[in-house]
Design an enzyme around this catalytic site. Structure first.
Site, PDB file in Angstrom:
ATOM      1  CE1 TYR A   7      -4.160   1.812   0.561  1.00 52.16           C
ATOM      2  CE2 TYR A   7      -2.714   3.296   1.766  1.00 52.16           C
ATOM      3  CZ  TYR A   7      -3.920   3.038   1.149  1.00 52.16           C
ATOM      4  OH  TYR A   7      -4.894   4.004   1.114  1.00 52.16           O
ATOM      5  CE1 TYR A  23      -5.071   5.320  -1.965  1.00 51.57           C
ATOM      6  CE2 TYR A  23      -7.020   6.706  -1.991  1.00 51.57           C
ATOM      7  CZ  TYR A  23      -6.087   5.938  -1.305  1.00 51.57           C
ATOM      8  OH  TYR A  23      -6.200   5.784   0.051  1.00 51.57           O
TER       9      TYR A  23
END
Length: 387
Positions: free
Chosen positions: A292, A342
């Site tokens: 991440y 994203y």
């Protein structure tokens, strides 16, 4: 307590689906979700009517019953939502695996749909509506308003303690941009970046500049999980869910470990204990990883938290192309949140599946397993996939 090793390789991801990625897209979040889920089911060769489990994030604006109605699902016997935004993406994979392994469902779909890029302002723009609870009252009066401010403060401390520099941040941004330049579906596919470009970018929250921050994009990604037995008959090569874990400690706070004795010890340390206990692989066995990366410093924290390097060594790990293709550990081989899209880390899940299938645009040779993590700056989750 249920033995979590019970889950090892008992389930597999058999389908993934992605929409195009962009800004201010015409489709609604519900339409994007349905497009991605239908693509994932087609990839697996499974009809929507066979889906009986659904997993998503609790910040999802599309409800499970709407998805079921839109796609023609019949009887859903399991549904779950993970909290904590980008911290919970891999948790949806774990929940899907547990639902199938325990007989709660036979085919589970997980997804994330997001359409925020066209909004006039972000949630922290309405600050007067948000100052509540210990976290807000501790941080907001001192000007720590946005997630980037919180991470910027943590990285400033990291620089002080371990001698890291902005050059190390640039290593992350440049590696992931180069990976995106190979991926035609990545938002930054046609936009190469040099080190000079990185250092010329405007500040967002010093020491973090524009290219230290994730994209603001629209799109959707979905995956399909079923039992290992059924997976052998699906349309695509199964990718087995080898291990899945979640974790946080008692001092956790979203994006701010200021209530712990050691703020540089991320929540990955707790999750890692569970993950590696379940796994036949260790950090030293991992040949490719998907981290991440809403902000570049998170890569250093994850490298250290899951044991890919020692404490304070995460920044140096990126030197000499350490996380680029051909390096010690290629990371975010599709471009990640910084350069692909994203979607709160769901593209890391799909990229992990592509690596195990051998279909990634940044394919790592001879990779037999892939580590995938959610944000470890708060309650977190991670999985190990294998082929």
């Amino acid at each position: 307590m249920t033995d979590t090793i019970f889950l090892k390789d008992r389930t597999a991801i058999v389908g993934i689906g992605e929409t195009a990625f962009g800004k201010a897209m015409a489709q609604s979040e519900e339409q994007l979700a349905c497009m991605a889920i239908k693509a994932a089911l087609d990839d697996a060769g499974i009809s929507p009517s066979e889906v009986d489990g659904l997993c998503s994030l609790n910040m999802e604006n599309v409800f499970q019953h709407d998805i079921a109605r839109d796609l023609g699902m019949k009887e859903v016997t399991y549904y779950a939502q993970m909290p904590a935004g980008g911290h919970g993406g891999c948790g949806t994979v774990g929940h899907a695996a547990m639902a199938i392994a325990t007989g709660q469902a036979n085919v589970v779909v997980g997804w994330r749909s997001r359409k925020r890029s066209g909004r006039a302002s972000r949630v922290w723009a309405q600050l007067e509506q948000r100052i509540q609870g210990s976290r807000d009252t501790w941080l907001r009066p001192w000007g720590i308003i946005r997630p980037v401010d919180e991470v910027g403060v943590m990285y400033t401390r990291y620089m002080h303690e371990f001698g890291a520099t902005r050059d190390h941040l640039a290593n992350v941004a440049l590696a992931f941009r180069s990976h995106a330049n190979r991926n035609s579906n990545a938002f930054m596919y046609a936009k190469p970046m040099s080190r000079e470009d990185y250092f010329a970018a405007r500040w967002v929250s010093e020491p973090l500049c524009l290219f230290d921050c994730c994209l603001e994009t629209d799109g959707a990604i979905a995956f399909v999980v079923t039992s290992s037995e059924r997976a052998r008959d699906c349309r695509t090569r199964p990718v087995y869910i080898h291990a899945a874990a979640q974790g946080f400690d008692g001092g956790s706070a979203i994006l701010a470990n200021y209530f712990t004795a050691d703020p540089m010890r991320s929540q990955a340390a707790t999750c890692a204990k569970s993950l590696w206990r379940q796994s036949d692989f260790r950090a030293s066995d991992i040949k490719v990883a998907q981290f991440y990366d809403a902000f570049t410093p998170e890569v250093f924290f994850t490298l250290e938290g899951y044991g890919f390097c020692g404490r304070g060594e995460g920044a140096a790990f990126t030197e000499d192309g350490g996380i680029a293709l051909g390096g010690r550990l290629p990371v975010n081989t599709g471009g990640g949140s910084l350069s692909e899209v994203y979607l709160h880390g769901f593209n890391m899940i799909s990229e992990g599946v592509k690596q195990m299938r051998g279909s990634s645009t940044g394919q790592v040779d001879n990779a037999d397993c892939c580590f995938v993590s959610s944000s470890d700056l708060g309650p977190t989750s991670a999985v190990v996939l294998r082929n």
